[in-house]
Design an enzyme around this catalytic site. Structure first.
Site, PDB file in Angstrom:
ATOM      1  N   ALA A  61       8.279 -52.954  -6.449  1.00 41.39           N
ATOM      2  CA  ALA A  61       9.268 -52.826  -7.547  1.00 41.39           C
ATOM      3  C   ALA A  61       9.934 -54.470  -7.557  1.00 41.39           C
ATOM      4  O   ALA A  61       9.728 -55.226  -6.378  1.00 41.39           O
ATOM      5  CB  ALA A  61      10.384 -52.167  -7.212  1.00 41.39           C
ATOM      6  N   GLY A 106       6.193 -49.568  -5.018  1.00 39.85           N
ATOM      7  CA  GLY A 106       5.849 -48.938  -6.332  1.00 39.85           C
ATOM      8  C   GLY A 106       4.382 -49.173  -6.598  1.00 39.85           C
ATOM      9  O   GLY A 106       3.658 -48.393  -7.487  1.00 39.85           O
ATOM     10  N   GLU A 109       2.484 -46.416  -5.055  1.00 41.91           N
ATOM     11  CA  GLU A 109       2.788 -45.104  -5.781  1.00 41.91           C
ATOM     12  C   GLU A 109       2.230 -45.028  -7.088  1.00 41.91           C
ATOM     13  O   GLU A 109       1.756 -43.872  -7.638  1.00 41.91           O
ATOM     14  CB  GLU A 109       4.483 -45.188  -6.103  1.00 41.91           C
ATOM     15  CG  GLU A 109       5.190 -44.751  -4.923  1.00 41.91           C
ATOM     16  CD  GLU A 109       6.803 -44.735  -5.061  1.00 41.91           C
ATOM     17  OE1 GLU A 109       7.456 -44.001  -4.837  1.00 41.91           O
ATOM     18  OE2 GLU A 109       7.042 -45.998  -5.507  1.00 41.91           O
ATOM     19  N   GLU A 129       9.511 -49.241   1.652  1.00 36.89           N
ATOM     20  CA  GLU A 129      10.851 -48.845   1.119  1.00 36.89           C
ATOM     21  C   GLU A 129      11.984 -48.829   2.284  1.00 36.89           C
ATOM     22  O   GLU A 129      13.131 -49.202   2.382  1.00 36.89           O
ATOM     23  CB  GLU A 129      11.115 -47.792   0.207  1.00 36.89           C
ATOM     24  CG  GLU A 129      10.391 -48.255  -1.243  1.00 36.89           C
ATOM     25  CD  GLU A 129       8.990 -47.725  -1.363  1.00 36.89           C
ATOM     26  OE1 GLU A 129       8.220 -47.524  -2.376  1.00 36.89           O
ATOM     27  OE2 GLU A 129       8.315 -47.496  -0.050  1.00 36.89           O
TER      28      GLU A 129
END
Length: 255
Positions: A61, A106, A109, A129
């Site tokens: 992110a 991300g 993911e 994270e």
């Protein structure tokens, strides 16, 4: 545009293009969702490659953007964040992630949303994270655990450590490791081969597996049974069986 959709030979490439690290800011997330849904609708797209370029898949992110958000702002945004990734997971066609360099947070993911993952020898994947005082928020706690099992998922998520391509393959996080300069070509070849197959049967297989994994065995069997019987109404089934009887197995052409 930070994400583009390019179509060739029945394969749609969802290309991330936000140098230098393909950080997944809000605009990129929204564009990803829009183009994933378009790829799902388009008849000329029969399989999809998700690709970040030769150097990096996606490093996560946009931390600076997230740092400026408070609890209220993230409550309002969290569903849209997940929805953008779920749109990729729900493309009703075969999807392969072509992973080079970093696929973190991300980025990892997003790779988890594919049906198959081809990684370069230079790939490094992880869910860091926890090092920010957070947990994965775009599906990582759910899709990673389903893919590699809860114990290995907890190892990666609890520690935030990165794994190199060889370990990623060993634990089942990626399916194939190839030289970095061959990643996109091999991913495209995988997708192009499936793009020649029976589109409805592939859709049925994907939905039966994905939906069935989220339910009990009896419900999963009912999903499979309904799709199986329904495919007997398709031209592809008729063509495939006729070819098998007249020419032998594996020779049917579905385009």
């Amino acid at each position: 545009m930070t994400v583009s959709l390019e179509v060739a030979e029945g394969v749609g490439t969802l290309r991330l293009d936000r140098p230098p690290m393909n950080a997944l800011d809000i605009a990129t997330q929204d564009r990803l969702k829009e183009l994933a849904e378009e790829a799902g609708r388009r008849e000329d797209v029969r399989a999809v490659v998700v690709y970040g370029g030769e150097k990096v898949f996606a490093a996560g992110a946009d931390i600076k953007e997230m740092q400026a958000m408070d609890h209220t702002a993230m409550v309002l945004r969290a569903r849209a964040l997940q929805d953008s990734f779920t749109a990729v997971a729900r493309i009703p066609k075969p999807v392969v992630a072509a992973v080079t360099g970093y696929a973190l947070g991300g980025g990892c993911e997003l790779a988890l949303c594919a049906d198959f993952r081809i990684a370069g020898e230079n790939a490094k994947l992880g869910q860091p994270e926890i090092l920010l005082g957070l947990i994965p928020g775009a599906g990582g706690t759910q899709r990673l655990a389903r893919l590699v099992g809860p114990s290995k998922a907890k190892d990666l998520i609890f520690t935030g450590r990165m794994v190199k391509a060889d370990e990623a393959k060993e634990i089942g996080l990626v399916d194939r490791v190839v030289p970095a300069d061959e990643v996109y070509a091999q991913a495209h070849a995988w997708a192009a081969k499936l793009a020649q197959g029976p589109a409805l049967a592939l859709r049925a297989a994907k939905e039966s597996i994905d939906t069935g994994l989220e339910t009990d065995i009896d419900t999963g069997l009912a999903i499979e049974r309904n799709w199986f019987a329904g495919l007997f109404a398709t031209e592809d089934r008729e063509r495939g069986m006729r070819s098998f009887v007249e020419e032998g197995p594996g020779k049917a052409k579905f385009l």
